[in-house]
Design a protein around this motif. Structure first.
Motif, short mmCIF file in Angstrom:
data_model
loop_
_atom_site.label_atom_id
_atom_site.label_comp_id
_atom_site.label_asym_id
_atom_site.label_seq_id
_atom_site.Cartn_x
_atom_site.Cartn_y
_atom_site.Cartn_z
N LEU A 151 37.37 47.39 37.15
CA LEU A 151 36.59 46.27 36.63
C LEU A 151 35.18 46.37 37.20
O LEU A 151 35.01 46.43 38.43
N ILE A 152 34.18 46.41 36.32
CA ILE A 152 32.78 46.51 36.73
C ILE A 152 32.08 45.21 36.37
O ILE A 152 31.99 44.85 35.20
N HIS A 153 31.56 44.51 37.36
CA HIS A 153 30.72 43.36 37.08
C HIS A 153 29.29 43.85 36.85
O HIS A 153 28.79 44.71 37.56
N ASN A 217 43.07 47.92 39.69
CA ASN A 217 43.16 48.66 40.95
C ASN A 217 41.87 48.60 41.77
O ASN A 217 41.90 48.60 43.00
N LEU A 218 40.73 48.58 41.06
CA LEU A 218 39.44 48.64 41.75
C LEU A 218 38.44 47.72 41.06
O LEU A 218 38.40 47.66 39.82
N ILE A 219 37.64 47.01 41.84
CA ILE A 219 36.57 46.16 41.32
C ILE A 219 35.26 46.57 41.96
O ILE A 219 35.16 46.63 43.19
N LEU A 220 34.25 46.86 41.13
CA LEU A 220 32.90 47.14 41.61
C LEU A 220 32.07 45.89 41.37
O LEU A 220 31.83 45.50 40.23
N ASP A 221 31.65 45.25 42.47
CA ASP A 221 31.03 43.93 42.35
C ASP A 221 29.63 43.92 42.93
O ASP A 221 29.41 44.31 44.08
#
Length: 332
Positions: A151-153, A217-221
């Motif tokens: 997930l990319i914010h 699995n992964l969030i880039l915030d």
């Protein structure tokens, strides 16, 4: 150095403030140290840290130029005594610790990369800081693997558009949050599997639905603030959250029990203060793993707009509208 001019045009920060404090001035052309190269800048990327530095919130690290600008592309015109990677006449792109808003800029020889023919010089100038930020935080720090979900914010930003492309190239499923339909369309065109309009959709509910209630699995915030606690809700068990900016503020209220129950990892980084050795290692990994994709044209920075160096203030105004999709660059 005898064939180079003594003076150059730069854009300096006259005092902390709005875009109007960016003013052209004349300064001496710098000379490279033993491990450095001097680049005649043809394009320089504009990034959020430049805006933060201009406003007085992000001072340059000790020893770095006081000029903004963290990524450049252009021709090598002088090399230090210990520089072995690049020679005069080479066309390179490089991360720099500052000084990019100028006709000439010092770069570390080990941090500069040859510009592949598939990239224009403006694209090359928009690439190094963005690419290194994404590579380190998504793959090295975040450990994204093929088959995982990301997930990319801020999916339509320079960082976001590069993260979409790289994550898809390495086999991940990608969700992004954006704030308008044109940004949704741009992210889907790049390969995002689902683009979420945060203004009228709950990203936690969407990713839960899209992942069968498992989470990502992964969030880039790059948002922080109230997003942190919601990220914990959206993350899968053993999920990772990587913080790269705090656009909604660094102070948070979060339920730390969620971290414990889900065994979450919340980490973060900033690129500019890292050692030259750290940055050189990132560059070496990118040259091995990502450069083939750049040479083949499979990955390119998404370009929003370009401005002459002397109109850097207009570039900053464009960035601060948040209407841009992809990268803003200065042409020198």
């Amino acid at each position: 150095m005898d064939k180079l001019p003594a003076q150059m045009t730069v854009v300096a920060i006259s005092k902390p403030g709005g875009p109007e404090v960016l003013v052209p001035e004349q300064r001496p052309v710098p000379q490279p140290g033993p491990d450095e190269i001097l680049v005649r800048v043809q394009a320089a990327g504009v990034n959020r840290p430049d805006v933060a530095q201009r406003s007085g919130a992000y001072p340059p690290p000790p020893g770095a130029s006081d000029l903004p600008g963290l990524e450049i592309a252009g021709e090598v015109v002088a090399v230090g005594n210990n520089a072995r990677k690049h020679r005069n006449g080479n066309i390179v792109m490089s991360l720099v610790a500052g000084g990019g808003y100028a006709q000439y800029c010092i770069a570390q020889d080990a941090q500069a990369m040859s510009v592949p023919p598939a990239l224009s010089i403006k694209e090359a100038g928009a690439l190094p800081e963005t690419l290194m930020t994404v590579w380190h935080n998504v793959f090295e720090r975040g450990g994204l693997k093929a088959g995982e979900t990301l997930l990319i914010h801020g999916g339509s930003s320079g960082i976001g558009t590069m993260a979409i492309q790289l994550a898809k190239a390495f086999g991940a499923k990608v969700f992004v949050t954006v704030g308008s339909q044109d940004k949704i369309d741009a992210c889907l065109k790049l390969g995002a599997d689902r683009a979420i309009n945060y203004k009228n959709e709950d990203f936690v509910a969407v990713v839960k639905e899209e992942t069968g209630k498992v989470g990502v699995n992964l969030i880039l915030d790059m948002v922080a603030g109230e997003y942190v606690d919601r990220n914990y809700d959206a993350a899968a068990v053993d999920g990772r959250i990587v913080q790269i900016a705090t656009l909604n503020g660094p102070k948070i209220t979060a339920n730390i029990a969620k971290v414990m129950v889900k065994r979450l990892t919340h980490t973060g980084s900033t690129l500019r203060p890292r050692s030259n050795a750290d940055k050189a290692a990132m560059v070496a990994a990118i040259e091995a793993k990502v450069m083939p994709l750049l040479r083949d044209g499979r990955i390119k920075p998404v370009m929003d707009s370009s401005f002459p160096l002397e109109k850097a203030s207009e570039a900053h105004r464009r960035m601060e509208t948040s209407a841009h999709i992809g990268k803003i660059v200065l042409e020198v």
